[in-house]
Motif scaffolding. Structure first.
Motif, PDB file in Angstrom:
ATOM      1  N   VAL A  75       0.865  -1.176   0.000  1.00 24.05           N
ATOM      2  CA  VAL A  75       0.000   0.000   0.000  1.00 24.05           C
ATOM      3  C   VAL A  75       0.897   1.219   0.000  1.00 24.05           C
ATOM      4  N   ALA A 117       1.034   5.695  -0.513  1.00 23.63           N
ATOM      5  CA  ALA A 117       0.334   6.971  -0.637  1.00 23.63           C
ATOM      6  C   ALA A 117       0.675   7.577  -1.998  1.00 23.63           C
ATOM      7  N   ARG A 131      -2.642  13.714   7.756  1.00 22.52           N
ATOM      8  CA  ARG A 131      -1.866  13.029   6.710  1.00 22.52           C
ATOM      9  C   ARG A 131      -0.839  12.092   7.343  1.00 22.52           C
ATOM     10  N   LEU A 148      -2.677   9.030   8.911  1.00 24.24           N
ATOM     11  CA  LEU A 148      -3.151   8.117   7.863  1.00 24.24           C
ATOM     12  C   LEU A 148      -2.000   7.372   7.204  1.00 24.24           C
ATOM     13  N   ALA A 149      -0.877   8.055   6.988  1.00 24.25           N
ATOM     14  CA  ALA A 149       0.289   7.386   6.394  1.00 24.25           C
ATOM     15  C   ALA A 149       0.813   6.302   7.329  1.00 24.25           C
ATOM     16  N   ILE A 155      -0.975   4.630   9.557  1.00 28.63           N
ATOM     17  CA  ILE A 155      -1.959   3.535   9.534  1.00 28.63           C
ATOM     18  C   ILE A 155      -1.758   2.687   8.283  1.00 28.63           C
ATOM     19  N   ALA A 156      -1.601   3.346   7.130  1.00 30.15           N
ATOM     20  CA  ALA A 156      -1.401   2.613   5.875  1.00 30.15           C
ATOM     21  C   ALA A 156      -0.128   1.776   5.928  1.00 30.15           C
ATOM     22  N   ALA A 157       0.949   2.326   6.490  1.00 26.55           N
ATOM     23  CA  ALA A 157       2.208   1.592   6.581  1.00 26.55           C
ATOM     24  C   ALA A 157       2.063   0.369   7.491  1.00 26.55           C
ATOM     25  N   GLN A 187      -0.720  -1.250   8.239  1.00 26.20           N
ATOM     26  CA  GLN A 187      -1.598  -2.219   7.583  1.00 26.20           C
ATOM     27  C   GLN A 187      -0.824  -2.981   6.505  1.00 26.20           C
ATOM     28  N   ALA A 188      -0.014  -2.270   5.719  1.00 26.88           N
ATOM     29  CA  ALA A 188       0.772  -2.917   4.664  1.00 26.88           C
ATOM     30  C   ALA A 188       1.778  -3.896   5.256  1.00 26.88           C
ATOM     31  N   VAL A 204      -7.484   1.192   5.554  1.00 25.45           N
ATOM     32  CA  VAL A 204      -7.088   1.620   4.218  1.00 25.45           C
ATOM     33  C   VAL A 204      -7.569   0.538   3.254  1.00 25.45           C
ATOM     34  N   ILE A 259      -8.039  -2.126   0.342  1.00 24.72           N
ATOM     35  CA  ILE A 259      -7.050  -2.873  -0.449  1.00 24.72           C
ATOM     36  C   ILE A 259      -7.722  -3.432  -1.694  1.00 24.72           C
TER      37      ILE A 259
END
Length: 154
Positions: free
Chosen positions: A47, A49, A80, A83-84, A86-88, A90-91, A145, A147
């Motif tokens: 994932v 950004a 931002r 969220l970044a 969280i995305a990291a 999750q990935a 996030v 997928i």
């Protein structure tokens, strides 16, 4: 040229440049992409950004947003960043779990009832099925996030 964030089964994240999505898929299929940390060739897109450049008619550097606004709400920069992160995270976690697709509710219920080995899973379910799982005491939560399901990925 296009840059992708990639990760291996060892959860190492790295960037790589490709001529196109097709070029990435071709090299991936032939096992030509390897993790620079551990050498693993089981590499997937992570994932990431989007990198969106500023419009040419806008000021190059906008003033930094305060962490919170005048009402105590988080500012855009803080949001931002959160969220970044969280995305990291999750990935990082997704490669450690198994994709079960639309069978998520059934798989979660089977694990809860002892009919299947406990495992980390992710998949798709309806809001009603997710609520029924929670009502029955089965831990399930949405991915924060979105997928792309493996069968729909490039």
């Amino acid at each position: 040229m296009i840059v992708f964030d990639l990760s291996c089964t060892g959860a190492h994240r790295f960037e790589a440049w490709f001529a196109s999505s097709e070029s990435f898929a071709d090299q991936q299929a032939r096992g030509l992409i390897a993790c620079p940390v551990c050498g693993d060739v089981d590499v997937r897109k992570a994932v990431m950004a989007p990198r969106v450049g500023a419009k040419s008619n806008q000021i190059a550097s906008a003033p930094a947003s305060p962490p919170v606004d005048t009402h105590g709400e988080p500012g855009p920069e803080l949001m931002r960043k959160v969220l970044a992160e969280i995305a990291a995270k999750q990935a990082e976690m997704l490669p450690q779990s198994r994709w079960v697709g639309r069978d998520f509710a059934d798989a979660a219920r089977a694990m809860h009832e002892g009919r299947a080995a406990e495992d980390l899973i992710h998949g798709q379910t309806s809001p009603e099925e997710a609520q029924a799982l929670r009502d029955d005491g089965i831990a399930a939560m949405p991915l924060l996030v979105p997928i792309v399901p493996p069968e729909a990925a490039n």
